[in-house]
Design a protein around this motif. Structure first.
Motif, PDB file in Angstrom:
ATOM      1  N   GLU A  70     105.301  37.578  90.161  1.00 29.72           N
ATOM      2  CA  GLU A  70     104.544  36.438  89.654  1.00 29.72           C
ATOM      3  C   GLU A  70     105.205  35.930  88.394  1.00 29.72           C
ATOM      4  O   GLU A  70     105.981  36.638  87.753  1.00 29.72           O
ATOM      5  CB  GLU A  70     103.103  36.838  89.332  1.00 29.72           C
ATOM      6  N   GLY A  71     104.884  34.732  88.037  1.00 29.92           N
ATOM      7  CA  GLY A  71     105.386  34.141  86.814  1.00 29.92           C
ATOM      8  C   GLY A  71     104.931  32.701  86.738  1.00 29.92           C
ATOM      9  O   GLY A  71     104.116  32.242  87.552  1.00 29.92           O
ATOM     10  N   LYS A  72     105.462  31.980  85.754  1.00 26.99           N
ATOM     11  CA  LYS A  72     105.090  30.578  85.627  1.00 26.99           C
ATOM     12  C   LYS A  72     106.119  29.866  84.774  1.00 26.99           C
ATOM     13  O   LYS A  72     106.913  30.488  84.056  1.00 26.99           O
ATOM     14  CB  LYS A  72     103.714  30.433  84.999  1.00 26.99           C
ATOM     15  N   THR A  88     109.256  26.374  79.509  1.00 29.66           N
ATOM     16  CA  THR A  88     109.472  27.785  79.213  1.00 29.66           C
ATOM     17  C   THR A  88     109.084  28.549  80.463  1.00 29.66           C
ATOM     18  O   THR A  88     107.970  28.398  80.972  1.00 29.66           O
ATOM     19  CB  THR A  88     108.617  28.259  78.022  1.00 29.66           C
ATOM     20  N   GLY A  89     110.026  29.336  80.972  1.00 34.32           N
ATOM     21  CA  GLY A  89     109.735  30.188  82.112  1.00 34.32           C
ATOM     22  C   GLY A  89     109.277  31.541  81.623  1.00 34.32           C
ATOM     23  O   GLY A  89     109.828  32.072  80.656  1.00 34.32           O
ATOM     24  N   GLU A  90     108.241  32.080  82.260  1.00 36.29           N
ATOM     25  CA  GLU A  90     107.734  33.392  81.863  1.00 36.29           C
ATOM     26  C   GLU A  90     107.504  34.242  83.097  1.00 36.29           C
ATOM     27  O   GLU A  90     106.803  33.841  84.027  1.00 36.29           O
ATOM     28  CB  GLU A  90     106.437  33.255  81.069  1.00 36.29           C
ATOM     29  N   TRP A  97     108.902  38.484  79.726  1.00 35.20           N
ATOM     30  CA  TRP A  97     110.127  37.851  79.251  1.00 35.20           C
ATOM     31  C   TRP A  97     110.044  36.347  79.438  1.00 35.20           C
ATOM     32  O   TRP A  97     109.539  35.857  80.439  1.00 35.20           O
ATOM     33  CB  TRP A  97     111.342  38.399  79.991  1.00 35.20           C
ATOM     34  N   ARG A  98     110.560  35.635  78.455  1.00 38.90           N
ATOM     35  CA  ARG A  98     110.543  34.167  78.487  1.00 38.90           C
ATOM     36  C   ARG A  98     111.969  33.636  78.382  1.00 38.90           C
ATOM     37  O   ARG A  98     112.813  34.256  77.749  1.00 38.90           O
ATOM     38  CB  ARG A  98     109.735  33.624  77.315  1.00 38.90           C
ATOM     39  N   ILE A  99     112.188  32.477  78.991  1.00 40.88           N
ATOM     40  CA  ILE A  99     113.491  31.839  78.936  1.00 40.88           C
ATOM     41  C   ILE A  99     113.315  30.326  78.852  1.00 40.88           C
ATOM     42  O   ILE A  99     112.483  29.756  79.566  1.00 40.88           O
ATOM     43  CB  ILE A  99     114.361  32.240  80.140  1.00 40.88           C
TER      44      ILE A  99
END
Length: 138
Positions: free
Chosen positions: A2-4, A14-16, A21-23
């Motif tokens: 999962e993520g967003k 911002t990807g999480e 972890w974020r990018i």
């Protein structure tokens, strides 16, 4: 898994991941962005290279190879017309170390690309992937 991704401004996100972890994700100014993050297709390429790279370095460590530096370089051609999909991928595994056995490197890459790496397994279904291997003495 999962993520967003969360919109920040303009074409910036911002990807999480579920791991926390974020990018930063973005695009260049000439594509309406702010040059403040990796582009989505760059992230796909980096994901492929790192997925396989993790397999290879793990296998080489198990084979007790004296690796001092390792990188997976990628060159990707894309279609000229939208949606500008990947049309050809070259992955070059560059292993540097002390008396590293080229056969061990070849086997590690083979195991990654035929058995372990899900990124490679997915991508090879839709785009040709060429593999190159370089073994350098430290």
């Amino acid at each position: 898994m999962e993520g967003k991704v969360t919109w920040r401004q303009g074409m910036s996100f911002t990807g999480e991941a579920a791991s926390g972890w974020r990018i930063p994700i973005g695009t260049s100014r000439d594509h309406g962005g702010h040059d403040d993050g990796a582009a989505p297709m760059e992230l796909m390429a980096m994901g492929l290279a790192s997925c396989s790279g993790m397999d290879v370095i793990s296998i080489l460590k198990k084979k007790q190879q004296a690796v001092t530096d390792f990188e997976v370089k990628f060159q990707i051609e894309r279609a000229k017309d939208h949606p500008k999909v990947f049309t050809h991928i070259v992955l070059e595994y560059v292993v540097t170390g002390h008396s590293v056995d080229p056969a061990a490197v070849e086997r590690a890459v083979e195991l990654s690309t035929t058995k372990y790496c899900p990124g490679y397994a997915m991508m090879k279904q839709v785009v040709p992937i060429e593999v190159k291997i370089s073994v350098l003495e430290a």
